[in-house]
Write a protein that holds these residues in place. Structure first.
Motif, PDB file in Angstrom:
ATOM      1  N   LYS A  35       0.824  -1.207   0.000  1.00  0.00           N
ATOM      2  CA  LYS A  35       0.000   0.000   0.000  1.00  0.00           C
ATOM      3  C   LYS A  35       0.863   1.264   0.000  1.00  0.00           C
ATOM      4  CE  LYS A  35      -4.045  -1.945   2.247  1.00  0.00           C
ATOM      5  NZ  LYS A  35      -4.872  -1.945   3.470  1.00  0.00           N
ATOM      6  N   LYS A  36       2.065   1.155   0.535  1.00  0.00           N
ATOM      7  CA  LYS A  36       2.971   2.306   0.551  1.00  0.00           C
ATOM      8  C   LYS A  36       3.691   2.378  -0.786  1.00  0.00           C
ATOM      9  CE  LYS A  36       3.601   1.795   5.458  1.00  0.00           C
ATOM     10  NZ  LYS A  36       4.499   1.414   6.528  1.00  0.00           N
ATOM     11  N   LYS A  37       3.590   3.530  -1.419  1.00  0.00           N
ATOM     12  CA  LYS A  37       4.092   3.683  -2.772  1.00  0.00           C
ATOM     13  C   LYS A  37       5.601   3.500  -2.882  1.00  0.00           C
ATOM     14  CE  LYS A  37       2.422   6.234  -6.591  1.00  0.00           C
ATOM     15  NZ  LYS A  37       1.631   7.340  -7.024  1.00  0.00           N
ATOM     16  N   ASN A  38       6.345   3.961  -1.895  1.00  0.00           N
ATOM     17  CA  ASN A  38       7.800   3.881  -1.997  1.00  0.00           C
ATOM     18  C   ASN A  38       8.325   2.466  -1.740  1.00  0.00           C
ATOM     19  OD1 ASN A  38       7.162   3.838   0.686  1.00  0.00           O
ATOM     20  ND2 ASN A  38       8.713   5.300   1.315  1.00  0.00           N
ATOM     21  N   LYS A  39       7.555   1.599  -1.112  1.00  0.00           N
ATOM     22  CA  LYS A  39       8.001   0.228  -0.845  1.00  0.00           C
ATOM     23  C   LYS A  39       7.494  -0.759  -1.894  1.00  0.00           C
ATOM     24  CE  LYS A  39       8.977   0.944   3.771  1.00  0.00           C
ATOM     25  NZ  LYS A  39       9.738   0.389   4.806  1.00  0.00           N
ATOM     26  N   ARG A  40       6.594  -0.322  -2.730  1.00  0.00           N
ATOM     27  CA  ARG A  40       5.968  -1.215  -3.711  1.00  0.00           C
ATOM     28  C   ARG A  40       6.991  -1.807  -4.677  1.00  0.00           C
ATOM     29  NH1 ARG A  40       1.226   1.726  -6.287  1.00  0.00           N
ATOM     30  NH2 ARG A  40       0.597   1.680  -4.123  1.00  0.00           N
ATOM     31  N   LEU A  41       7.894  -1.001  -5.180  1.00  0.00           N
ATOM     32  CA  LEU A  41       8.901  -1.476  -6.125  1.00  0.00           C
ATOM     33  C   LEU A  41       9.864  -2.460  -5.465  1.00  0.00           C
ATOM     34  CD1 LEU A  41      10.149  -1.286  -8.944  1.00  0.00           C
ATOM     35  CD2 LEU A  41      11.533   0.593  -8.080  1.00  0.00           C
ATOM     36  N   THR A  42      10.286  -2.136  -4.264  1.00  0.00           N
ATOM     37  CA  THR A  42      11.233  -3.000  -3.559  1.00  0.00           C
ATOM     38  C   THR A  42      10.628  -4.378  -3.278  1.00  0.00           C
ATOM     39  OG1 THR A  42      12.105  -1.034  -2.476  1.00  0.00           O
ATOM     40  CG2 THR A  42      12.728  -3.152  -1.554  1.00  0.00           C
ATOM     41  N   ILE A  43       9.416  -4.398  -2.768  1.00  0.00           N
ATOM     42  CA  ILE A  43       8.753  -5.670  -2.455  1.00  0.00           C
ATOM     43  C   ILE A  43       8.508  -6.467  -3.735  1.00  0.00           C
ATOM     44  CG2 ILE A  43       6.669  -6.712  -1.497  1.00  0.00           C
ATOM     45  CD1 ILE A  43       8.536  -5.578   0.596  1.00  0.00           C
ATOM     46  N   SER A  44       8.112  -5.797  -4.805  1.00  0.00           N
ATOM     47  CA  SER A  44       7.875  -6.484  -6.074  1.00  0.00           C
ATOM     48  C   SER A  44       9.154  -7.127  -6.596  1.00  0.00           C
ATOM     49  CB  SER A  44       7.331  -5.514  -7.111  1.00  0.00           C
ATOM     50  OG  SER A  44       6.116  -4.960  -6.680  1.00  0.00           O
TER      51      SER A  44
END
Length: 65
Positions: A35-44
């Protein structure tokens, strides 16, 4: 002896609830991070790398090209 069979009958429900609970607690934290935009890329990226490493290991173990 009836207590024994009652416990045996309850075991599949117990295992099912443990497995569902594990996946719910694991995936809930992942979805909260997504849900947090800045962590979305890292988790993906982490998920994609984990899946690709797992498939690579399984292919090598099974001899699939």
């Amino acid at each position: 002896m009836t207590k024994f069979w009652n416990n045996i009958n309850k075991f599949p429900r117990f295992i099912f609830s443990v497995i569902i609970g594990f996946f719910l607690t694991t995936f809930r934290t992942i979805f909260e991070l997504l849900k947090k935009k800045n962590k979305r890329l890292t988790i993906s990226i982490i998920i994609i790398v984990f899946i690709s490493i797992t498939t690579s290991i399984l292919r090598q173990m099974l001899g699939i090209k």
